[in-house]
Motif scaffolding. Structure first.
Motif: not given
Length: 192
Positions: A22, A36, A38-39, A41-43, A45, A47-48
């Protein structure tokens, strides 16, 4: 019933792989600035905190992606070398082929997205330098001739020129250049 992070079976290797993939995808889509914590981690799936469990910082994550790309380059070069029965210059020809194969991917290559960072990031330059030094050491007996170094440097130059080029069609005949560099890496050393 939906699995939560607390009930889901832990699979650290899969999570690490997803984070690397990712991060590379974000770099391809938006350049290094798009990466980033956050980006990613989000992609992926997670957590930070889950990401930071695997990689202590964004820099550590980017370095891990770069090391992963070097490992993939190693594998690609090994495949090209396995197809080449001529020992002298075999690493150089495989290196040229790998450079030109990546060049055909253009902006969709993770190398294109992250390699510019090598210029300003000492840690990435160090990873590249160590990788190249190791590979040249492994193939010193077959790829130490000046003409082979010229072929590798020329391939690097084509790669860098394409990387820095504006979004417009190239005017160079790249297949011809690749053939010429491969021929240069196949010729007998001068003075023998």
């Amino acid at each position: 019933m939906t699995e939560s992070a607390y009930t889901r079976r832990k699979q650290p290797d899969l999570v690490r792989r997803a984070l690397l993939d990712q991060t590379a995808a974000l770099a391809v889509g938006g350049g290094p600035a798009a990466i980033t914590i956050q980006a990613v981690a989000d992609r992926a799936g997670v957590t930070k905190g889950g990401l930071l469990h695997h990689f202590a910082s964004k820099q550590a994550l980017v370095e891990a992606v770069f090391a992963d790309l070097l490992e993939k380059l190693d594998q690609e070069i090994d495949l090209y070398m396995a197809e080449d029965s001529e020992m002298r210059g075999r690493f150089t020809r495989a290196y040229v082929r790998a450079i030109f194969a990546d060049r055909k991917l253009g902006k969709s290559s993770p190398w294109a997205a992250l390699s510019v960072s090598m210029i300003s990031e000492p840690a990435l330059r160090q990873l590249w330098s160590q990788w190249l030094e190791r590979k040249l050491g492994e193939h010193r007996t077959t790829d130490d001739a000046p003409m082979l170094e010229i072929a590798r440097l020329a391939a690097d130059g084509v790669w860098l020129a394409d990387l820095l080029q504006e979004d417009r069609e190239t005017v160079r005949d790249l297949p011809h250049i690749e053939r010429q560099l491969l021929a240069l890496a196949s010729s007998k050393p001068q003075g023998t």
